[in-house]
Design an enzyme around this catalytic site. Sequence first.
Site, PDB file in Angstrom:
ATOM      1  CG  ASN A 139       9.284  10.339  29.430  1.00  0.00           C
ATOM      2  OD1 ASN A 139      10.006  10.790  30.302  1.00  0.00           O
ATOM      3  ND2 ASN A 139       8.469  11.092  28.730  1.00  0.00           N
ATOM      4  CB  CYS A 175       7.698  16.190  36.109  1.00  0.00           C
ATOM      5  SG  CYS A 175       7.722  17.913  36.591  1.00  0.00           S
ATOM      6  NE  ARG A 222      12.265  17.796  28.973  1.00  0.00           N
ATOM      7  CZ  ARG A 222      11.105  17.451  29.493  1.00  0.00           C
ATOM      8  NH1 ARG A 222      10.891  17.531  30.796  1.00  0.00           N
ATOM      9  NH2 ARG A 222      10.131  16.983  28.723  1.00  0.00           N
ATOM     10  CG  ASP A 223      10.397  13.815  30.871  1.00  0.00           C
ATOM     11  OD1 ASP A 223      10.508  13.404  32.031  1.00  0.00           O
ATOM     12  OD2 ASP A 223       9.293  14.082  30.361  1.00  0.00           O
ATOM     13  CG  HIS A 232       5.504  10.545  31.951  1.00  0.00           C
ATOM     14  ND1 HIS A 232       6.739  10.551  32.544  1.00  0.00           N
ATOM     15  CD2 HIS A 232       5.439  11.701  31.245  1.00  0.00           C
ATOM     16  CE1 HIS A 232       7.386  11.673  32.244  1.00  0.00           C
ATOM     17  NE2 HIS A 232       6.612  12.394  31.452  1.00  0.00           N
ATOM     18  CG  HIS A 254       5.516  13.965  26.905  1.00  0.00           C
ATOM     19  ND1 HIS A 254       6.795  14.388  26.603  1.00  0.00           N
ATOM     20  CD2 HIS A 254       5.538  13.717  28.242  1.00  0.00           C
ATOM     21  CE1 HIS A 254       7.541  14.404  27.699  1.00  0.00           C
ATOM     22  NE2 HIS A 254       6.807  13.998  28.702  1.00  0.00           N
TER      23      HIS A 254
END
Length: 301
Positions: free
Chosen positions: A244, A235, A10-11, A204, A202
């Site tokens: 990430n 993003c 996803r990310d 990055h 989370h």
Amino acid sequence: MIRVIEVGPRDGLQNEKTPISTELKLDFIAKLAHAGLKEIEATSFVSPKWVPQLGDAAELWPQLPEGPRYSALVPNVKGLERAISVGCHRVAVFTAASEAFTLRNINMTIQQSLDGFKDVVEGVRAAASQSFVRGYLSTAFECPFSGRVSVVDAARVAESLLELGVDEVSVGDTIGVASPREVRELTSALLSLAPASKWVYHFHDTRGTAIANTAAALELGITAFDSAAAGLGGCPYAPGAGGNLATEDLVYFLHREGLETGINGEALAQASLEILKALGKPPVSRAQLASLASCASSQMQ
Ligand code: HMG
Ligand code: MG
């Protein structure tokens, strides 16, 4: 056992311009599952106009390989309806600690997003007894548009997410700026709101601080971390967001600290190499580069 939540599909992919076919995504996810990843954020039921790469969420979801627990991003009731229609009951709603980022990312104020999430949470709870809801708190340390975020502001939105009845909150250093001191300060505030089991970080890794931040959070009792295979990610609505924290780097660090994850580093490296090849990108994870270098030197001997 430390929970490693893989967000690469996803990310990792949402920010990539090279279109990746549904088949290739499924192959990537199957390899991650084979490597022992037990929780995988597979896709997003967001507007395909906003994130074209993940426009195939409804085709992908029913074909996911058995084994891991999968989840997907859902920004609103429309996204939830699309998710439920293909059997997705583990969803993540997402807002932020800064107004400027929330507006650019989901075209809502923070309050509008929280109001909308009430219906999403109720809807998924009504649809399935085994539902799971994550709430994301982006820009918990700094916003790419409005600058530093105070602990008070971040904790206030985190508390609002908890009040919605989410199962956990993933706290995002969206543009990868935080240092361990800031992580300790925010974590202390979060732990005064709810126990460690409710919080996930989370990070990055734009400036290389994600492992130091993980170490700081671990010391305060946090036991769940998001990461993306090969350090992919970013993003599209957060300029300057680097990848990430690479799952390879996180897993190497945790194992070397004597902490178990159930993940096989070599199988993970294989999954990463193949998706990097499809994207035409070189490896950047330090752990992956070191293991490739040691393979190359043993082949030369
Ligand atoms: P909007 O344009 O304000 O939406 O976007 P709208 O309600 O006005 O609807 C416009 C059109 O989109 C309509 O279609 C809707 O039906 C459709 P039309 O009538 O024009 O044909 N639509 C949808 N279609 C499919 N699925 C949906 C959906 N909703 C509306 N769910 C919206 C508002 C929230 C939809 C949009 O802003 C959006 O999708 N944003 C998502 C952005 C995104 O995915 N960002 C990346 C994820 S967040 C992140 O990466 C941070 C994180 O990793 C943590 C961290 O690092 O900090 C999680
Ligand atoms: Mg992110």
